[in-house]
Scaffold this motif. Structure first.
Motif, PDB file in Angstrom:
ATOM      1  N   ASP A 279       0.754  -1.109  -0.384  1.00  0.00           N
ATOM      2  CA  ASP A 279       0.147   0.112  -0.465  1.00  0.00           C
ATOM      3  C   ASP A 279       0.911   0.935  -0.196  1.00  0.00           C
ATOM      4  O   ASP A 279       0.534   2.523  -0.658  1.00  0.00           O
ATOM      5  CB  ASP A 279      -1.468  -0.269   1.433  1.00  0.00           C
TER       6      ASP A 279
ATOM      7  N   VAL B 262      -2.181  -5.924  -4.439  1.00  0.00           N
ATOM      8  CA  VAL B 262      -1.361  -5.023  -3.294  1.00  0.00           C
ATOM      9  C   VAL B 262      -2.031  -6.241  -2.100  1.00  0.00           C
ATOM     10  O   VAL B 262      -2.826  -6.264  -1.338  1.00  0.00           O
ATOM     11  CB  VAL B 262      -2.889  -3.875  -3.303  1.00  0.00           C
TER      12      VAL B 262
ATOM     13  N   ASN C 275      -1.901  -5.018   1.382  1.00  0.00           N
ATOM     14  CA  ASN C 275      -2.611  -3.515   1.710  1.00  0.00           C
ATOM     15  C   ASN C 275      -2.258  -4.168   3.353  1.00  0.00           C
ATOM     16  O   ASN C 275      -2.921  -4.841   4.358  1.00  0.00           O
ATOM     17  CB  ASN C 275      -3.504  -3.008   2.012  1.00  0.00           C
TER      18      ASN C 275
ATOM     19  N   GLU D 114      -2.097   4.361   6.115  1.00  0.00           N
ATOM     20  CA  GLU D 114      -3.271   4.451   4.776  1.00  0.00           C
ATOM     21  C   GLU D 114      -3.655   5.606   5.212  1.00  0.00           C
ATOM     22  O   GLU D 114      -3.854   6.648   3.722  1.00  0.00           O
ATOM     23  CB  GLU D 114      -3.850   3.236   4.599  1.00  0.00           C
TER      24      GLU D 114
ATOM     25  N   SER E  52      -3.191   8.266   2.175  1.00  0.00           N
ATOM     26  CA  SER E  52      -3.263   8.151   0.702  1.00  0.00           C
ATOM     27  C   SER E  52      -5.351   8.789   0.670  1.00  0.00           C
ATOM     28  O   SER E  52      -5.551   8.858   2.212  1.00  0.00           O
ATOM     29  CB  SER E  52      -3.914   6.401   0.316  1.00  0.00           C
TER      30      SER E  52
ATOM     31  N   THR F 274      -8.565   5.641   0.582  1.00  0.00           N
ATOM     32  CA  THR F 274      -7.642   3.967   0.928  1.00  0.00           C
ATOM     33  C   THR F 274      -8.171   2.889   0.623  1.00  0.00           C
ATOM     34  O   THR F 274      -7.545   1.937   1.004  1.00  0.00           O
ATOM     35  CB  THR F 274      -8.557   4.055   2.064  1.00  0.00           C
TER      36      THR F 274
ATOM     37  N   PHE G  76      -7.917   0.028  -2.747  1.00  0.00           N
ATOM     38  CA  PHE G  76      -6.570   0.451  -3.837  1.00  0.00           C
ATOM     39  C   PHE G  76      -7.595  -0.561  -4.583  1.00  0.00           C
ATOM     40  O   PHE G  76      -6.570  -0.794  -6.210  1.00  0.00           O
ATOM     41  CB  PHE G  76      -5.380  -0.147  -3.559  1.00  0.00           C
TER      42      PHE G  76
ATOM     43  N   GLU H  38      -6.300  -6.426  -3.983  1.00  0.00           N
ATOM     44  CA  GLU H  38      -6.099  -6.298  -2.393  1.00  0.00           C
ATOM     45  C   GLU H  38      -6.139  -7.203  -1.711  1.00  0.00           C
ATOM     46  O   GLU H  38      -7.121  -6.801  -1.583  1.00  0.00           O
ATOM     47  CB  GLU H  38      -7.100  -4.406  -2.240  1.00  0.00           C
TER      48      GLU H  38
END
Length: 443
Positions: free
Chosen positions: A250, A276, A278, A287, A291, A294, A296, A336
């Motif tokens: 992430d 990803v 995360n 995150e 970001s 949040t 992805f 993700e």
């Protein structure tokens, strides 16, 4: 015990026959230890089944049935009558695609192997922690404990001909792709028996013969490099046979090169799955602080995605099967993996200055991937408590034996520094004269 000096040896088959090599080359056929050093094969008390020839650390969390053409059935053969149906605690969330079923199917044989593979990774990371603190491992070291279900579940859905590339938290993926424990520890300690002959260290594990294109130390490089590997597969006519999994974190997900790679992959319909991991913290930054969005898996509207419970090995496996079939037939997909690391970002990070210890403890109690499989095995009477404890003791002995063998392995000598060095003007340099006679000329 001091490591013995490297003795000259015949070069590996991947190198030109005329190339001298001073490092012993690890056997690609060996699983965990050389026959002379290996302990008894790990098995459970209630089963006579043996582990597969290559260590697969693969997990599953989605309820997608095995797709036609998937090699998962050959990696984990089992009787249909042994099928176990599991209701996923957190079914995957889809983006521009149909959701996988909320049920996963598995077997006693699969559960034993998934449990074993994840536990071996966990024990290996505990050993790596101890080796680093004892200064037997130098440089950076990023541990994978807590995230084992991602590597193991993905591998359970992939085939040996598939490719995988990841970032520097790579120990679990190296083992899941078939790397041996001794190769891992030897590389961490800079020994010749390491998978990169002691030159790569923790962040640069590598085994192209196993379809593992490495851990990469530069954040965000695995998506474009993975797209390149997938392009090579397509140009070689392998689009309907193999895929590439490009794994990143992430913390890398906001980089421009990630989206440039996704754009190219979509234009050319490359057989690549962008994964990803995360774990909710890019180094020490959550995150939410890094970001504006949040999530992805749903960022690129022209590439479908799934949000997967990355702490559930069965969900990960099913999601990867789903994504693999999509990549083969239609092009890229994003997965993700909602996961969590127990250690800090690296061994230099205590991991408690930016998150509460209670957060780590709660995740361990509620979502630990190994405990989930343990509960399933007990619930379905696949194993007893005592059988699992005995298996864990054997796994610990297996890891300890690999550590000791790696400690005693040969250390590179001075001339090894000049072996397999890449120069832009000459390409790969496979051999070198005496160090004192070396002259490095930049083009």
């Amino acid at each position: 015990m001091l490591p013995r000096a490297c003795a000259p040896q015949v070069p590996p088959a991947l190198d030109p026959p005329s190339v001298p090599s001073t490092c012993a080359t690890p056997s690609l056929a060996s699983r965990l230890l050389p026959p002379s050093a290996a302990p008894a094969a790990i098995s459970f008390s209630t089963s006579t089944e043996q582990p597969p020839a290559s260590t697969a650390v693969r997990s599953a969390q989605h309820g997608v049935p095995a797709s036609p053409g998937s090699d998962a059935s050959t990696r984990y053969p089992s009787k249909p009558s042994d099928s176990i149906e599991v209701q996923l605690a957190a079914p995957s969330t889809p983006f521009h695609c149909d959701p996988p079923p909320p049920l996963a199917r598995t077997t006693p044989r699969d559960l034993r192997r998934l449990f074993r593979d994840m536990t071996v990774i966990r024990r290996a990371e505990i050993a790596s922690d101890m080796l680093f603190k004892a200064q037997a491992v130098r440089g950076f070291c990023h541990l994978y404990d807590g995230q084992e279900a991602v590597a193991v579940g993905m591998e359970a859905a992939m085939a040996p001909r598939d490719a995988l590339i990841t970032a520097y938290r790579d120990h679990g993926f190296f083992l899941s792709r078939g790397g041996s424990l001794q190769e891992l520890f030897a590389e961490l300690m800079g020994r010749c028996d390491g998978c990169a002959r002691g030159k790569g260290g923790s962040m640069h594990l590598y085994s192209v013969a196993r379809g593992f294109y490495g851990g990469w130390g530069i954040v965000g490089t695995s998506p474009p490099l993975g797209a390149g590997i997938a392009l090579g597969q397509k140009l070689a006519g392998q689009q309907g046979e193999s895929i590439t999994a490009a794994v990143y974190g992430d913390g890398a997900a906001n980089q421009g090169q990630v989206y440039e790679a996704m754009n190219m992959a979509a234009l050319w319909r490359l057989p690549v799955v962008f994964v990803v991991e995360n774990n909710h913290y890019g180094m020490g930054t959550s995150e939410r602080r890094a970001s504006a969005q949040t999530s992805f898996f749903d960022r690129v509207k022209y590439i479908p995605g799934l949000l997967v419970d990355g702490m559930d090995v069965l969900a990960v496996k099913q999601a990867m099967e789903y994504a693999k079939q999509h990549a083969i037939s239609k092009g890229p997909m994003v997965l993700e993996m909602d996961t969590y690391r127990y250690h800090g970002h690296s061994m230099s990070d205590p991991g408690s200055s930016y998150r509460q210890r209670t957060e780590i403890q709660h995740t361990r109690r509620a979502r630990d991937p190994i405990e989930r499989v343990r509960r399933l095995m007990l619930e379905h009477e696949v194993e007893s408590e005592e059988g699992l404890r005995q298996a864990e003791r054997r796994m610990r002995a297996e890891v300890d034996a690999a550590v000791q063998a790696a400690r005693e392995a040969a250390a590179p000598n001075e001339n090894d520094l000049w072996q397999r060095v890449y120069r832009l003007d000459k390409g790969m340099v496979f051999s070198a004269p005496v160090v004192s006679e070396q002259r490095v000329e930049m083009p």
